[in-house]
Write a protein that holds these residues in place. Structure first.
Motif, PDB file in Angstrom:
ATOM      1  N   UNK A  42      31.516 -17.880  -6.737  1.00 45.28           N
ATOM      2  CA  UNK A  42      30.329 -18.441  -7.391  1.00 45.28           C
ATOM      3  C   UNK A  42      29.169 -17.460  -7.374  1.00 45.28           C
ATOM      4  N   UNK A  43      28.973 -16.798  -6.254  1.00 47.77           N
ATOM      5  CA  UNK A  43      27.885 -15.825  -6.156  1.00 47.77           C
ATOM      6  C   UNK A  43      28.154 -14.603  -7.036  1.00 47.77           C
ATOM      7  N   UNK A 142      29.816 -29.492 -11.694  1.00 47.71           N
ATOM      8  CA  UNK A 142      29.990 -29.575 -10.240  1.00 47.71           C
ATOM      9  C   UNK A 142      31.402 -29.122  -9.877  1.00 47.71           C
ATOM     10  N   UNK A 143      31.490 -28.165  -8.967  1.00 44.59           N
ATOM     11  CA  UNK A 143      32.777 -27.811  -8.369  1.00 44.59           C
ATOM     12  C   UNK A 143      32.852 -28.554  -7.039  1.00 44.59           C
ATOM     13  N   UNK A 144      33.678 -29.581  -6.994  1.00 46.82           N
ATOM     14  CA  UNK A 144      33.840 -30.397  -5.786  1.00 46.82           C
ATOM     15  C   UNK A 144      35.032 -29.854  -5.022  1.00 46.82           C
ATOM     16  N   UNK A 170      34.823 -30.525 -11.648  1.00 40.91           N
ATOM     17  CA  UNK A 170      36.187 -30.099 -11.336  1.00 40.91           C
ATOM     18  C   UNK A 170      36.415 -30.345  -9.851  1.00 40.91           C
ATOM     19  N   UNK A 171      37.489 -31.058  -9.548  1.00 41.12           N
ATOM     20  CA  UNK A 171      37.815 -31.378  -8.158  1.00 41.12           C
ATOM     21  C   UNK A 171      38.938 -30.481  -7.681  1.00 41.12           C
ATOM     22  N   UNK A 172      38.778 -29.896  -6.489  1.00 38.71           N
ATOM     23  CA  UNK A 172      39.945 -29.422  -5.775  1.00 38.71           C
ATOM     24  C   UNK A 172      40.429 -30.673  -5.028  1.00 38.71           C
ATOM     25  N   UNK A 264      37.034 -21.578 -12.548  1.00 35.99           N
ATOM     26  CA  UNK A 264      37.226 -22.340 -13.796  1.00 35.99           C
ATOM     27  C   UNK A 264      35.989 -23.147 -14.169  1.00 35.99           C
ATOM     28  N   UNK A 265      35.264 -23.632 -13.175  1.00 32.45           N
ATOM     29  CA  UNK A 265      34.027 -24.376 -13.467  1.00 32.45           C
ATOM     30  C   UNK A 265      33.085 -23.503 -14.292  1.00 32.45           C
ATOM     31  N   UNK A 266      33.115 -22.197 -14.042  1.00 29.73           N
ATOM     32  CA  UNK A 266      32.199 -21.283 -14.734  1.00 29.73           C
ATOM     33  C   UNK A 266      32.846 -20.689 -15.989  1.00 29.73           C
ATOM     34  N   UNK A 267      34.065 -20.215 -15.885  1.00 34.33           N
ATOM     35  CA  UNK A 267      34.672 -19.465 -16.992  1.00 34.33           C
ATOM     36  C   UNK A 267      35.505 -20.329 -17.928  1.00 34.33           C
TER      37      UNK A 267
END
Ligand SMILES: *[C@@H]1O[C@H](CO)[C@@H](O)[C@H](O)[C@H]1NC(C)=O
Length: 413
Positions: A42-43, A142-144, A170-172, A264-267
């Motif tokens: 993420x960073x 949100x990446x959960x 997106x949930x893991x 995947x949340x970003x791209x």
């Protein structure tokens, strides 16, 4: 430059702001190390201009957990957003605290940060409220990547705010996160003890979210192991991400579920040799999932093509190994493990040619290239404390460069 374009330029930062993914990460950092990788990814995506991190929340009662998050944010030089922590029964017993501390105290001791524990942050609900209030409608992703305790609490406290600002989650998912430490219907996790105040959370969240918000479930397509490059004979990387991986994996590697969810949340969901399948997911009180035929609920499974697991490993490892940007690195493209120099895909601009322009942050090295006549990019190796040795280059031909693990070459776009 045409004068019209010059007039428009001041508006560009505004445009840049809103095309970036507006990302919130909700993590259970501490027990497993893939949360460290997820924040690193993420960073990296924030530093390269793909995402704005709006908040990071910690979602178990592990006292030092949010401190571990802040160590990483500090290392990456991007900590100016709300941090918040769950405070409750889930994972709070002394045994559970110990089980969740597999590397966090170690990195907190080695890399000082402003926040050490949840006494020093607002609650997750407060941090979520602050971050969501500042966001535009329908923009937040949100990446959960942990348990659903915080999501349950913010949806309960501020349902209208949450449902108007969030675009997708997106949930893991799977037995660990949805099952509160693999309780498998027993109400007790083998590692973390009682699952009180976590059981029922995943069911509540998945059921509460209206079809206007996309829900993506990501534990599909087999495990992708990452992190082994940290322990190679000529290892990559530097800092708390590397240290945590090496400690947790005993110089090995670890499935990369959480970093994949953030990536995947970003791209996007087709960005990692992957694709979406529409489904309808039912979750029971103990977090056990059943996948049913699509009923238009705006729910999806994401699948990675197993033939490309090695490519996914490489892509995630490239980001884990990268030096922290600590500024704006959006004008350059990273070519991981590429060392370009005279006769090997570049003309050296330093004098003497093998000397470095200095030890500095990656973003400072890129800015130095911006100011240098003929500079097309930089080759960097890590120099400690997250800084790089900076070598400016002209005439870069990536295909002709050497491939060597502890070097990246960043080329101006
Ligand atoms: C955002 O959504 C809320 C709730 O649906 C609505 O009341 C508000 O007017 C919206 N704001 C904008 C700027 O569209």
């Amino acid at each position: 430059m045409p004068s019209l374009l010059r007039l428009l330029l001041p508006a560009l930062p505004l445009l840049a702001c809103c095309s970036k993914v507006q990302l919130i990460i909700d993590t259970d950092l501490g027990f497993d190390v893939d949360d460290v990788g997820a924040i690193a990814v993420g960073q990296h995506l924030a530093g390269t201009g793909k995402a704005d991190i709006l908040a990071i929340l910690h979602n178990t009662a592990f006292y030092e957990g949010v401190g571990g998050v802040d160590v990483l944010n500090s290392f990456y030089g991007n900590a100016g957003f709300p941090l918040g922590a769950y405070i409750g029964a889930w994972g709070s017993s002394p045994a559970a605290q110990g089980a969740q501390n597999s590397y966090t105290s170690m990195i907190e001791e080695a890399y000082p940060s402003a926040v050490q524990n949840y006494d020093q942050t607002p609650s997750a609900v407060k941090a979520y409220t602050e971050a969501l209030s500042a966001a535009a409608n329908g923009t937040v992703v949100i990446a959960s990547i942990g348990e659903c305790t915080n999501l349950r609490d913010i949806i309960t406290a501020e349902p209208d705010l949450f449902f108007s600002k969030v675009k997708e989650i997106i949930y893991m998912d799977g037995g660990y996160n949805f099952g509160c430490g693999d309780s498998s219907g027993s109400g007790t996790s083998p590692w973390l003890g009682s699952t009180e105040d976590c059981d029922g959370a995943a069911q509540f969240v998945v059921d509460a979210i209206p079809p206007s918000i996309k829900q993506v479930f990501s534990l599909n397509g087999g495990d992708v192991y990452t992190g082994s490059r940290f322990s190679d004979a000529t290892p990559c990387g530097d800092g708390p991400v590397k240290d945590a991986y090496r400690r947790y994996t005993n110089d090995g590697s670890r499935p990369s579920w959480d970093p994949i969810a953030v990536y995947m949340a970003v791209n996007g969901y087709d960005s990692l040799y992957s694709s979406l399948t529409p489904v309808t997911v039912a979750v029971d009180y103990y977090g056990r999932e059943s996948y049913n035929a699509d009923t238009g609920a705006n729910q999806f499974q994401v699948w990675i093509d197993g033939d490309h697991n090695g490519d996914v490993t490489r892509e995630i490892d490239n980001m884990l190994c990268s030096a922290p940007c600590r500024g704006d690195c959006s004008g350059y493209e990273m070519n991981s493990m590429k060392n370009c120099y005279g006769g090997h895909g570049a003309t050296d601009l330093e004098q003497p040619s093998t000397s470095s322009a200095g030890t500095m942050d990656l973003s400072e090295c890129l800015a130095l290239c911006d100011e240098t006549d003929g500079c097309e990019g930089v080759a960097v190796s890590q120099a400690g404390s997250g800084q790089v040795e900076c070598y400016r280059k002209a005439d870069i031909d990536i295909a002709a460069c050497d491939s060597y693990i502890p070097f990246d070459t960043w080329v101006r776009k």
